[in-house]
Write a protein that holds these residues in place. Structure first.
Motif, mmCIF file in Angstrom:
data_model
loop_
_atom_site.group_PDB
_atom_site.id
_atom_site.type_symbol
_atom_site.label_atom_id
_atom_site.label_comp_id
_atom_site.label_asym_id
_atom_site.label_seq_id
_atom_site.Cartn_x
_atom_site.Cartn_y
_atom_site.Cartn_z
ATOM 1 N N ASN A 126 -1.805 10.826 -6.725
ATOM 2 C CA ASN A 126 -1.138 9.922 -5.789
ATOM 3 C C ASN A 126 -0.527 8.736 -6.514
ATOM 4 O O ASN A 126 -0.899 8.414 -7.633
ATOM 5 C CB ASN A 126 -2.080 9.457 -4.665
ATOM 6 C CG ASN A 126 -3.211 8.591 -5.178
ATOM 7 O OD1 ASN A 126 -2.999 7.586 -5.832
ATOM 8 N ND2 ASN A 126 -4.435 8.996 -4.862
ATOM 9 N N ILE A 127 0.410 8.104 -5.838
ATOM 10 C CA ILE A 127 1.003 6.830 -6.239
ATOM 11 C C ILE A 127 0.730 5.873 -5.092
ATOM 12 O O ILE A 127 0.954 6.208 -3.924
ATOM 13 C CB ILE A 127 2.533 6.950 -6.461
ATOM 14 C CG1 ILE A 127 2.861 7.958 -7.562
ATOM 15 C CG2 ILE A 127 3.161 5.585 -6.731
ATOM 16 C CD1 ILE A 127 2.596 7.506 -8.972
ATOM 17 N N LYS A 128 0.234 4.685 -5.427
ATOM 18 C CA LYS A 128 -0.043 3.683 -4.400
ATOM 19 C C LYS A 128 0.816 2.444 -4.633
ATOM 20 O O LYS A 128 1.040 2.046 -5.774
ATOM 21 C CB LYS A 128 -1.520 3.265 -4.419
ATOM 22 C CG LYS A 128 -2.482 4.343 -3.971
ATOM 23 C CD LYS A 128 -3.912 3.818 -3.989
ATOM 24 C CE LYS A 128 -4.906 4.894 -3.574
ATOM 25 N NZ LYS A 128 -6.292 4.403 -3.673
ATOM 26 N N VAL A 129 1.267 1.857 -3.545
ATOM 27 C CA VAL A 129 1.959 0.572 -3.581
ATOM 28 C C VAL A 129 1.192 -0.367 -2.666
ATOM 29 O O VAL A 129 0.976 -0.056 -1.482
ATOM 30 C CB VAL A 129 3.435 0.697 -3.140
ATOM 31 C CG1 VAL A 129 4.087 -0.679 -3.081
ATOM 32 C CG2 VAL A 129 4.204 1.610 -4.077
ATOM 33 N N ALA A 130 0.733 -1.487 -3.230
ATOM 34 C CA ALA A 130 -0.076 -2.462 -2.485
ATOM 35 C C ALA A 130 -1.292 -1.785 -1.840
ATOM 36 O O ALA A 130 -1.664 -2.089 -0.704
ATOM 37 C CB ALA A 130 0.773 -3.193 -1.450
ATOM 38 N N GLY A 131 -1.889 -0.820 -2.568
ATOM 39 C CA GLY A 131 -3.090 -0.146 -2.101
ATOM 40 C C GLY A 131 -2.876 0.973 -1.107
ATOM 41 O O GLY A 131 -3.827 1.609 -0.672
ATOM 42 N N VAL A 132 -1.622 1.251 -0.733
ATOM 43 C CA VAL A 132 -1.324 2.289 0.254
ATOM 44 C C VAL A 132 -0.688 3.486 -0.450
ATOM 45 O O VAL A 132 0.266 3.337 -1.216
ATOM 46 C CB VAL A 132 -0.361 1.753 1.351
ATOM 47 C CG1 VAL A 132 -0.012 2.841 2.343
ATOM 48 C CG2 VAL A 132 -0.975 0.550 2.049
ATOM 49 N N VAL A 133 -1.226 4.670 -0.179
ATOM 50 C CA VAL A 133 -0.704 5.893 -0.793
ATOM 51 C C VAL A 133 0.707 6.169 -0.291
ATOM 52 O O VAL A 133 0.954 6.181 0.919
ATOM 53 C CB VAL A 133 -1.617 7.105 -0.479
ATOM 54 C CG1 VAL A 133 -1.006 8.397 -1.003
ATOM 55 C CG2 VAL A 133 -3.005 6.902 -1.074
ATOM 56 N N LYS A 134 1.628 6.387 -1.230
ATOM 57 C CA LYS A 134 3.009 6.748 -0.884
ATOM 58 C C LYS A 134 3.071 8.263 -0.700
ATOM 59 O O LYS A 134 2.586 9.002 -1.536
ATOM 60 C CB LYS A 134 3.978 6.341 -2.004
ATOM 61 C CG LYS A 134 4.092 4.859 -2.264
ATOM 62 C CD LYS A 134 4.914 4.146 -1.235
ATOM 63 C CE LYS A 134 6.370 4.458 -1.413
ATOM 64 N NZ LYS A 134 7.246 3.840 -0.442
ATOM 65 N N THR A 135 3.664 8.704 0.385
ATOM 66 C CA THR A 135 3.776 10.150 0.636
ATOM 67 C C THR A 135 5.153 10.685 0.271
ATOM 68 O O THR A 135 5.431 11.854 0.444
ATOM 69 C CB THR A 135 3.474 10.462 2.113
ATOM 70 O OG1 THR A 135 4.370 9.711 2.933
ATOM 71 C CG2 THR A 135 2.029 10.128 2.456
ATOM 72 N N GLY A 136 6.011 9.862 -0.241
ATOM 73 C CA GLY A 136 7.356 10.277 -0.648
ATOM 74 C C GLY A 136 8.154 9.061 -1.059
ATOM 75 O O GLY A 136 7.633 7.944 -1.150
#
Length: 198
Positions: A126-136
């Protein structure tokens, strides 16, 4: 440069040597004062693996190891190696999005002060931005560059696994037979390889 993978062989012993090394130019003046120049930002890793047994016959472990050595023509070509004790990260910080930057390099840290790029990606969980998983909304290149469609804001982190890109350190590899259909390779030496073959 190939994407061949070093085989996962069961006969490895616990005597694995892992050696990071740098290249520092040191010039000493007549007074004894030293002037040092670091010629490498990141280390080259040397690994020495010892295989207590390699089965010949149905399991074909001997042929897997020697076959890779022959296919790469010894030290000529490089390949991918998954080092069991250093092949994955979880929530590894790779940058802080400022709303302008769209490209980030995957990396991994050692301790709190040293970080180096990951360029041989196996799996990005996964990749997270500000702790939230990016789904695309992003792509990841084979060399570990994460490119976002829209520049993120906040901490950017990743979880996943990676390989070391290595080559055989020598142009010869010794294996010894000690019983019928059982062989050993006391010293399989690998060294990090960033260069390209000629």
């Amino acid at each position: 440069m190939s994407d061949l993978k070093f085989p996962d062989l069961p006969g490895i012993t616990w005597q694995v040597s892992w050696q990071p090394s740098f290249n520092t130019k040191i010039q000493t003046a007549v007074s004894g004062k030293e002037y040092r120049a670091s010629l490498m930002a990141n280390p080259i890793y040397k690994l020495t693996l010892n295989y207590e047994f390699l089965r010949h016959g149905a399991k074909n472990e001997l042929r897997q190891l020697v076959g890779l050595f022959l296919q790469t023509r010894g030290a000529f070509d490089n390949f991918l190696y998954k080092f069991p004790d250093d092949s994955a990260v979880t929530d590894q910080l790779i940058g802080v999005g400022d709303g302008k930057t769209k490209i980030f390099q995957l990396s991994r840290s050692f301790g709190s002060a040293f970080s180096e790029p990951v360029q041989n990606v196996d799996v990005v969980t996964n990749i997270k931005v500000a702790g939230v998983v990016k789904t695309g909304g992003y792509t990841v290149s084979e060399s570990g560059l994460v490119t976002f469609a829209a520049a993120p804001t906040g901490d950017v982190s990743w979880s996943g696994s990676y390989f070391y890109r290595v080559r055989f350190e020598q142009d010869s590899q010794e294996v010894e037979q000690f019983m019928k259909d059982l062989w050993s390779a006391k010293k399989v030496q690998l060294i990090g390889s960033l260069g390209r073959r000629i």
